[in-house]
Design a protein around this motif. Structure first.
Motif, PDB file in Angstrom:
ATOM      1  N   LEU A  88       0.817  -1.211   0.000  1.00  0.00           N
ATOM      2  CA  LEU A  88       0.000   0.000   0.000  1.00  0.00           C
ATOM      3  C   LEU A  88       0.853   1.264   0.000  1.00  0.00           C
ATOM      4  O   LEU A  88       0.422   2.307  -0.514  1.00  0.00           O
ATOM      5  N   ARG A  89       2.048   1.177   0.559  1.00  0.00           N
ATOM      6  CA  ARG A  89       2.933   2.348   0.605  1.00  0.00           C
ATOM      7  C   ARG A  89       3.469   2.726  -0.785  1.00  0.00           C
ATOM      8  O   ARG A  89       4.023   3.813  -0.959  1.00  0.00           O
ATOM      9  N   HIS A  90       3.308   1.842  -1.754  1.00  0.00           N
ATOM     10  CA  HIS A  90       3.840   2.119  -3.080  1.00  0.00           C
ATOM     11  C   HIS A  90       3.058   3.204  -3.810  1.00  0.00           C
ATOM     12  O   HIS A  90       3.565   3.777  -4.785  1.00  0.00           O
ATOM     13  N   PHE A  91       1.816   3.462  -3.400  1.00  0.00           N
ATOM     14  CA  PHE A  91       0.983   4.344  -4.218  1.00  0.00           C
ATOM     15  C   PHE A  91       0.205   5.359  -3.393  1.00  0.00           C
ATOM     16  O   PHE A  91      -0.006   5.215  -2.201  1.00  0.00           O
ATOM     17  N   GLY A  92      -0.231   6.415  -4.106  1.00  0.00           N
ATOM     18  CA  GLY A  92      -1.200   7.368  -3.600  1.00  0.00           C
ATOM     19  C   GLY A  92      -2.396   7.355  -4.528  1.00  0.00           C
ATOM     20  O   GLY A  92      -2.284   6.949  -5.698  1.00  0.00           O
ATOM     21  N   VAL A  93      -3.552   7.807  -4.037  1.00  0.00           N
ATOM     22  CA  VAL A  93      -4.766   7.754  -4.848  1.00  0.00           C
ATOM     23  C   VAL A  93      -5.617   8.985  -4.607  1.00  0.00           C
ATOM     24  O   VAL A  93      -5.673   9.514  -3.494  1.00  0.00           O
ATOM     25  N   THR A  94      -6.259   9.460  -5.673  1.00  0.00           N
ATOM     26  CA  THR A  94      -7.268  10.503  -5.539  1.00  0.00           C
ATOM     27  C   THR A  94      -8.572   9.985  -6.116  1.00  0.00           C
ATOM     28  O   THR A  94      -8.577   9.211  -7.081  1.00  0.00           O
ATOM     29  N   TYR A  95      -9.658  10.431  -5.502  1.00  0.00           N
ATOM     30  CA  TYR A  95     -10.991   9.992  -5.930  1.00  0.00           C
ATOM     31  C   TYR A  95     -11.687  11.114  -6.682  1.00  0.00           C
ATOM     32  O   TYR A  95     -11.304  12.287  -6.607  1.00  0.00           O
ATOM     33  N   GLN A  96     -12.744  10.750  -7.399  1.00  0.00           N
ATOM     34  CA  GLN A  96     -13.434  11.696  -8.267  1.00  0.00           C
ATOM     35  C   GLN A  96     -13.880  12.946  -7.514  1.00  0.00           C
ATOM     36  O   GLN A  96     -13.787  14.054  -8.018  1.00  0.00           O
ATOM     37  N   SER A  97     -14.354  12.778  -6.290  1.00  0.00           N
ATOM     38  CA  SER A  97     -14.851  13.907  -5.511  1.00  0.00           C
ATOM     39  C   SER A  97     -13.742  14.691  -4.811  1.00  0.00           C
ATOM     40  O   SER A  97     -13.984  15.760  -4.268  1.00  0.00           O
ATOM     41  N   GLY A  98     -12.531  14.157  -4.818  1.00  0.00           N
ATOM     42  CA  GLY A  98     -11.439  14.757  -4.058  1.00  0.00           C
ATOM     43  C   GLY A  98     -11.306  14.148  -2.679  1.00  0.00           C
ATOM     44  O   GLY A  98     -10.215  13.941  -2.182  1.00  0.00           O
ATOM     45  N   ALA A  99     -12.470  13.865  -2.032  1.00  0.00           N
ATOM     46  CA  ALA A  99     -12.515  13.178  -0.733  1.00  0.00           C
ATOM     47  C   ALA A  99     -11.690  13.878   0.340  1.00  0.00           C
ATOM     48  O   ALA A  99     -11.109  13.232   1.207  1.00  0.00           O
ATOM     49  N   LEU A 100     -11.665  15.198   0.303  1.00  0.00           N
ATOM     50  CA  LEU A 100     -10.999  15.951   1.363  1.00  0.00           C
ATOM     51  C   LEU A 100     -11.911  16.036   2.581  1.00  0.00           C
ATOM     52  O   LEU A 100     -13.140  16.041   2.460  1.00  0.00           O
ATOM     53  N   PHE A 101     -11.317  16.116   3.763  1.00  0.00           N
ATOM     54  CA  PHE A 101     -12.095  16.268   4.987  1.00  0.00           C
ATOM     55  C   PHE A 101     -12.452  17.744   5.170  1.00  0.00           C
ATOM     56  O   PHE A 101     -11.572  18.599   5.314  1.00  0.00           O
ATOM     57  N   GLY A 102     -13.750  18.032   5.162  1.00  0.00           N
ATOM     58  CA  GLY A 102     -14.208  19.411   5.165  1.00  0.00           C
ATOM     59  C   GLY A 102     -13.892  20.175   6.425  1.00  0.00           C
ATOM     60  O   GLY A 102     -13.826  21.414   6.413  1.00  0.00           O
ATOM     61  N   VAL A 135       1.732  21.485  -6.137  1.00  0.00           N
ATOM     62  CA  VAL A 135       0.508  21.551  -6.942  1.00  0.00           C
ATOM     63  C   VAL A 135      -0.021  22.983  -7.055  1.00  0.00           C
ATOM     64  O   VAL A 135      -1.146  23.207  -7.512  1.00  0.00           O
ATOM     65  N   GLY A 136       0.787  23.966  -6.622  1.00  0.00           N
ATOM     66  CA  GLY A 136       0.414  25.361  -6.776  1.00  0.00           C
ATOM     67  C   GLY A 136      -0.553  25.897  -5.744  1.00  0.00           C
ATOM     68  O   GLY A 136      -1.256  26.887  -5.992  1.00  0.00           O
ATOM     69  N   ALA A 189      -5.459  19.745  -4.379  1.00  0.00           N
ATOM     70  CA  ALA A 189      -5.169  19.446  -2.977  1.00  0.00           C
ATOM     71  C   ALA A 189      -5.191  17.939  -2.723  1.00  0.00           C
ATOM     72  O   ALA A 189      -4.373  17.414  -1.954  1.00  0.00           O
ATOM     73  N   ALA A 190      -6.136  17.247  -3.366  1.00  0.00           N
ATOM     74  CA  ALA A 190      -6.202  15.793  -3.219  1.00  0.00           C
ATOM     75  C   ALA A 190      -4.946  15.136  -3.781  1.00  0.00           C
ATOM     76  O   ALA A 190      -4.434  14.151  -3.228  1.00  0.00           O
ATOM     77  N   ARG A 199      -2.156  15.523  -1.264  1.00  0.00           N
ATOM     78  CA  ARG A 199      -2.272  14.531  -0.191  1.00  0.00           C
ATOM     79  C   ARG A 199      -1.822  13.153  -0.684  1.00  0.00           C
ATOM     80  O   ARG A 199      -1.132  12.414   0.032  1.00  0.00           O
ATOM     81  N   ALA A 200      -2.192  12.807  -1.917  1.00  0.00           N
ATOM     82  CA  ALA A 200      -1.783  11.513  -2.465  1.00  0.00           C
ATOM     83  C   ALA A 200      -0.275  11.415  -2.638  1.00  0.00           C
ATOM     84  O   ALA A 200       0.294  10.320  -2.611  1.00  0.00           O
ATOM     85  N   MET A 201       0.400  12.553  -2.800  1.00  0.00           N
ATOM     86  CA  MET A 201       1.847  12.582  -2.999  1.00  0.00           C
ATOM     87  C   MET A 201       2.615  12.716  -1.691  1.00  0.00           C
ATOM     88  O   MET A 201       3.849  12.749  -1.698  1.00  0.00           O
ATOM     89  N   ALA A 202       1.919  12.789  -0.565  1.00  0.00           N
ATOM     90  CA  ALA A 202       2.561  13.099   0.717  1.00  0.00           C
ATOM     91  C   ALA A 202       3.680  12.132   1.076  1.00  0.00           C
ATOM     92  O   ALA A 202       4.700  12.527   1.653  1.00  0.00           O
ATOM     93  N   LEU A 203       3.518  10.858   0.764  1.00  0.00           N
ATOM     94  CA  LEU A 203       4.491   9.844   1.154  1.00  0.00           C
ATOM     95  C   LEU A 203       5.462   9.498   0.018  1.00  0.00           C
ATOM     96  O   LEU A 203       6.121   8.457   0.058  1.00  0.00           O
ATOM     97  N   ASP A 204       5.520  10.371  -0.991  1.00  0.00           N
ATOM     98  CA  ASP A 204       6.413  10.150  -2.141  1.00  0.00           C
ATOM     99  C   ASP A 204       6.183   8.786  -2.789  1.00  0.00           C
ATOM    100  O   ASP A 204       7.116   7.975  -2.921  1.00  0.00           O
ATOM    101  N   PRO A 205       4.947   8.522  -3.219  1.00  0.00           N
ATOM    102  CA  PRO A 205       4.652   7.211  -3.804  1.00  0.00           C
ATOM    103  C   PRO A 205       5.334   7.027  -5.153  1.00  0.00           C
ATOM    104  O   PRO A 205       5.652   7.999  -5.850  1.00  0.00           O
TER     105      PRO A 205
END
Length: 247
Positions: free
Chosen positions: A80-94, A128-129, A149-150, A153-159
């Motif tokens: 699981l540490r190999h990757f980051g993922v973003t979802y269609q909605s962004g799935a950020l915590f409001g 990401v600007g 922003a999503a 977050r997906a890039m946080a662990l340098d996947p």
């Protein structure tokens, strides 16, 4: 030949019964690889298998040589540490700022002190600007900024691998084109391999090195190649219809 960072072999994708059967392909290091097809063809289901949310009904998926299913918890976490993922909605915590959202993976998977986590998160937002928007909440920013922003977050662990589920969905053409440029920038500067599910033709031609197309009626993978190859040379009617936007 580049190394395969993802191997999908003889996979039946679905939940109780297959949506698509016997899917096989490799994704190579540094590629931007697109999974496409019409509604209900199984592309999102296949993506859920590839990121470990649901096991496939048959076959095997490996990321960087590691399996996600049928392994110990330690082996699964390594995969699981190999990757980051973003979802269609962004799935950020409001209820969290953008900085706090990006810090979440760092809190969960590292022992970094708070100051270091915040510094890393700021760097990812800058990538990401969005560095100037670190203290904003998701409700304060546009849809395109939420997608960025999503990605931060997906890039946080340098996947090594970045999965993007319909990244351009709901965006205007200008914002979508900016997101395409960001995806290319991440591949070129961070060395990340990108797997993207989309049906947006403009994005496909802007970023994709290679595509696979799934078909609902035939329940299988019906085409593999670059966007130009599929548009200009495929003899499959569903592929021609998709790339020429025929009814």
């Amino acid at each position: 030949m580049k190394d395969a960072v993802i191997t999908v072999k003889d996979v039946d994708a679905g939940y109780t019964s297959p949506v698509v059967r016997e899917i096989s392909f490799d994704v190579y290091a540094g590629e931007i690889f697109v999974i496409l097809g019409g509604s209900g063809c199984g592309k999102s289901t296949l993506l859920k298998h590839m990121i470990g949310l649901n096991p496939p009904l048959a076959g095997e998926i490996r990321l960087m040589g590691d399996r996600l299913f049928g392994v110990s918890q330690e082996e699964r976490l390594r995969a699981l540490r190999h990757f980051g993922v973003t979802y269609q909605s962004g799935a950020l915590f409001g209820s969290m700022t953008l900085l706090e959202n990006v810090c979440l993976p760092l809190e969960s998977f590292t022992d970094l002190p708070r100051e270091a986590r915040c510094l890393v998160a700021e760097m990812k937002l800058e990538l990401v600007g969005l560095k100037e928007y670190a203290c904003y909440f998701p409700s304060d920013i546009s849809g395109g900024m939420k997608k960025r922003a999503a990605i931060a977050r997906a890039m946080a662990l340098d996947p090594r691998i970045l999965f993007l589920d319909e990244p351009s969905a709901g965006l205007d053409p200008v914002t979508s084109a900016g997101l395409d440029r960001l995806i290319l920038h991440l591949r070129d500067t961070q060395g990340v391999t990108v797997v993207m599910v989309t049906h947006e033709l403009a994005s496909i031609f802007a970023v994709a090195d290679r595509c696979v197309m799934l078909d609902k009626q035939e329940q299988r993978l019906i085409a593999t190649g670059s966007p130009a190859e599929l548009r200009e040379h495929s003899e499959h009617p569903a592929v021609r219809a998709f790339f020429n936007r025929e009814g």
